[in-house]
Design a protein around this motif. Structure first.
Motif, short mmCIF file in Angstrom:
data_model
loop_
_atom_site.label_atom_id
_atom_site.label_comp_id
_atom_site.label_asym_id
_atom_site.label_seq_id
_atom_site.Cartn_x
_atom_site.Cartn_y
_atom_site.Cartn_z
N ALA A 172 7.81 6.89 -2.24
CA ALA A 172 6.84 5.82 -1.99
C ALA A 172 6.25 5.29 -3.30
CB ALA A 172 5.74 6.33 -1.06
N LYS A 173 5.97 6.18 -4.24
CA LYS A 173 5.43 5.74 -5.54
C LYS A 173 6.41 4.86 -6.29
CE LYS A 173 1.91 9.10 -6.54
NZ LYS A 173 1.35 10.08 -7.43
N THR B 25 -3.64 -1.59 -6.60
CA THR B 25 -5.04 -1.68 -6.15
C THR B 25 -5.86 -2.61 -7.04
OG1 THR B 25 -5.66 0.28 -7.43
CG2 THR B 25 -4.99 0.62 -5.12
N MET C 192 0.84 -1.20 0.00
CA MET C 192 0.00 0.00 0.00
C MET C 192 0.87 1.26 0.00
SD MET C 192 -2.86 -1.40 -0.23
CE MET C 192 -3.79 0.09 -0.27
N HIS C 193 0.63 2.13 -0.97
CA HIS C 193 1.39 3.38 -1.11
C HIS C 193 1.40 4.18 0.19
CE1 HIS C 193 1.74 7.70 -2.05
NE2 HIS C 193 2.72 7.28 -2.81
N GLU C 194 0.25 4.28 0.85
CA GLU C 194 0.14 5.09 2.08
C GLU C 194 1.10 4.58 3.15
OE1 GLU C 194 -2.60 3.57 0.65
OE2 GLU C 194 -3.24 5.36 -0.46
N ALA C 195 1.24 3.28 3.28
CA ALA C 195 2.14 2.70 4.29
C ALA C 195 3.59 3.06 3.98
CB ALA C 195 1.97 1.19 4.36
N ARG C 196 3.95 3.00 2.69
CA ARG C 196 5.32 3.36 2.31
C ARG C 196 5.56 4.84 2.58
NH1 ARG C 196 3.75 0.40 -2.15
NH2 ARG C 196 3.89 2.18 -3.56
N GLU C 197 4.59 5.67 2.19
CA GLU C 197 4.76 7.12 2.36
C GLU C 197 4.86 7.49 3.84
OE1 GLU C 197 2.95 11.38 0.79
OE2 GLU C 197 2.03 9.51 0.10
N GLN C 198 4.11 6.83 4.69
CA GLN C 198 4.18 7.12 6.12
C GLN C 198 5.56 6.82 6.71
OE1 GLN C 198 0.96 4.91 7.88
NE2 GLN C 198 -0.60 6.31 7.08
N SER C 199 6.29 5.90 6.10
CA SER C 199 7.63 5.57 6.61
C SER C 199 8.60 6.74 6.44
CB SER C 199 8.18 4.32 5.92
OG SER C 199 8.58 4.61 4.59
N GLU D 136 6.40 11.38 -1.16
CA GLU D 136 5.38 10.85 -2.05
C GLU D 136 6.01 10.15 -3.26
OE1 GLU D 136 1.53 12.15 -4.75
OE2 GLU D 136 2.62 13.70 -3.66
#
Length: 148
Positions: free
Chosen positions: A44-45, A99, A19-26, A41
């Motif tokens: 993470a992408k 997704t 999940m992109h959001e999980a990577r970006e949160q790191s 961003e």
């Protein structure tokens, strides 16, 4: 370069990083922000997870191929850097958006991710054994030289 223990820990936890959001949160403590090519961003992408060390605050690792890159510059493009150093990464070569993955797609990708992990661990262990053999050979040669 990451040790076998670090690779194992990453492999075990990075299954959540599809999940992109999980990577970006790191990237909460990522040193590059606005007006950079390597923003959280964009990192993470490109499949990266932020995994800093004490001495290297800008270490990023691909959740899929486990390539670790450091020494980022503000103008570095994460996709370009990733594809230059790991052109066969399953994340980069994926034809679908994450997704849109079916359960079968996900399991195929996890199988590939496991292969990558096992290959990296085997290479590290073989290098460790080679170093031990080289050290033993030097020691034996040195002992032999003192006898003659």
């Amino acid at each position: 370069m990451a040790s076998v223990d670090v690779l194992s820990a990453r492999f075990a936890t990075y299954d959540k990083m599809y999940m992109h959001e999980a990577r970006e949160q790191s990237f909460a403590d990522w040193p590059f922000r606005e007006e950079c090519n390597c923003t959280p961003e964009k990192m993470a992408k490109a499949g990266f997870v932020h995994c800093p060390s004490e001495n290297e605050p800008d270490v990023a690792c691909c959740f899929f191929c486990l390539i670790e890159l450091e020494g980022w510059e503000p103008d570095d493009n994460p996709w370009t850097e990733h594809s230059k150093r790991s052109p066969d990464c399953g994340f980069l070569t994926m034809k679908k958006d994450l997704t849109e993955l079916t359960v079968a797609d996900y399991y195929r990708m996890e199988k590939e991710r496991l292969k990558v992990y096992l290959k990296k661990v085997c290479h590290k262990k073989m290098a460790y054994f080679r170093d031990g053999i080289d050290h033993m050979l030097e020691s034996l040669t040195s002992q032999l030289d003192t006898l003659t």
